[in-house]
Scaffold this active site. Structure first.
Site, PDB file in Angstrom:
ATOM      1  CD  GLU A   1      28.877  42.213  37.585  1.00 43.49           C
ATOM      2  OE1 GLU A   1      28.586  41.491  36.625  1.00 43.49           O
ATOM      3  OE2 GLU A   1      29.063  43.427  37.487  1.00 43.49           O
TER       4      GLU A   1
ATOM      5  CE  LYS B   1      32.119  42.495  36.048  1.00 44.57           C
ATOM      6  NZ  LYS B   1      32.074  42.381  34.595  1.00 44.57           N
TER       7      LYS B   1
END
Ligand code: 13P
Length: 336
Positions: free
Chosen positions: A175, A217
């Site tokens: 992420e 992500k």
């Protein structure tokens, strides 16, 4: 197909996405404080268990990211929380970074920590039932940021984390969040996010990470929250696709967006359009925290014993996100 790739597909196939319920105790205390609920261990568990035992877990949620506190708790039925999640067919996951700290050498920016002792912690989480993990790097945008140092240091940490996670038999969520804060344009967000993601994959390759066994992500490509130049949802979707086509290797099976401060409807509408225009082989789904929980927590705060009512609100939101992950959402469905 590799075991890790199977886990990714189990989490993200058929319109399923991820519920990010991994707020640290500090963040959860703020979220509960905002709706006037005291942040006790019991209340944090009650809200989360309410979500994890709702009907939409079976159809819409393929994975749940937990925080260290929650993965070790038991549900009312005496099942552990990971068992409760697995019963509905979803995969339990765990946030393993220990937070973003001031980056020495560029103190306006942050570096995410948590590599020390990570191999041992991963073994423990695997035993507790986790099969995927999350690590969030965070970047700011301004004329001079993100700096080369922040882009490189965070990519390096994400790659070292990912290889340790795969070694332990779990799927890493990577992420890199380029924050929405600031007055920058969407074009600026596009250029900088592309650079950030490219560098992450360079480092992942250097660390021999199997790209078929990861989930990216990312943030969507948006103008800064303080920017006066707003753009349409169609443009957001197209710029986001442009960014990902230019920065993500084809081997990556799935992308699950963070909501990053968008409203529930914005995050749903943008994901729907991304899927409408998606001409890649990537699964494009969600890994939302706030955009899945906002209405539910507001409703719940009025009567924390109203489990059924809260679940109804959450089920609706999860259904809308799941439709958006298949490009089948429309505004009219929100009213139903
Ligand atoms: P939001 O969807 O609220 O941005 O949270 C996602 C997340 O997990 C941030 O790390």
């Amino acid at each position: 197909m590799s075991e890790l790739n199977n886990i990714v597909l189990k989490i993200l196939s058929n319109g399923k996405g991820i519920l990010a319920a991994d707020e640290s105790t500090g963040t959860m205390t703020k979220r509960l404080g905002a709706v006037g609920v005291e942040s006790t261990t019991e209340n944090r568990l009650l809200f989360r268990e309410t979500l994890f035992s709702s009907e939409s877990m079976k159809k819409c949620i393929g994975g749940v990211i937990l925080y260290d506190e929650t993965i070790k708790q038991n549900s009312k039925s005496k099942k552990t929380i990971p068992e409760l999640i697995s019963t509905s067919g979803a995969v339990p996951g765990i946030k393993v970074d220990t937070g973003a700290k001031v980056l020495a050498g560029s103190p306006d920016e942050k570096i995410t920590e948590g590599l020390d002792g990570l191999r041992e912690r991963l073994k423990e989480y695997y035993k507790l039932g986790a099969r995927f993990t999350k690590w969030r790097g965070v970047y700011i945008i301004s004329d001079k940021y993100p700096s080369k140092l922040s882009i490189h240091s965070n990519a390096h940490a994400l790659a070292r984390y990912s290889s340790l996670v795969q070694e332990s038999g779990m799927v890493p969520i990577i992420e890199p969040e380029v924050l929405m804060d600031g007055e920058h344009s969407a074009e600026d967000c596009l250029i900088k996010t592309t650079k950030v993601i490219k560098e992450c994959f360079e480092e992942l390759n250097k660390n021999n990470v199997d790209l078929k066994g990861v989930i990216l992500k990312p943030n969507m490509i948006l103008p800064g929250s303080g920017s006066t130049k707003k753009i349409s949802n169609e443009e957001i979707a197209k710029l986001t696709l442009k960014c990902l086509k230019n920065s993500v290797p084809k081997e990556v099976p799935g992308i699950a967006f963070l909501s990053g401060g968008q409203t529930e409807i914005e995050a749903t509408e943008n994901l729907n359009l991304i899927n409408k225009y998606n001409d890649t082989n990537f699964i494009m789904s969600y890994s939302y925290g706030r955009a899945l929980q906002q209405s539910a927590i507001k409703f719940w705060s009025k009567d924390i014993k109203n489990i059924e009512g809260t679940q109804k609100i959450f089920n609706h939101r999860a259904n809308m996100c799941s439709l958006a992950a298949q490009g089948k959402w429309s505004k009219e469905l929100e009213a139903k």
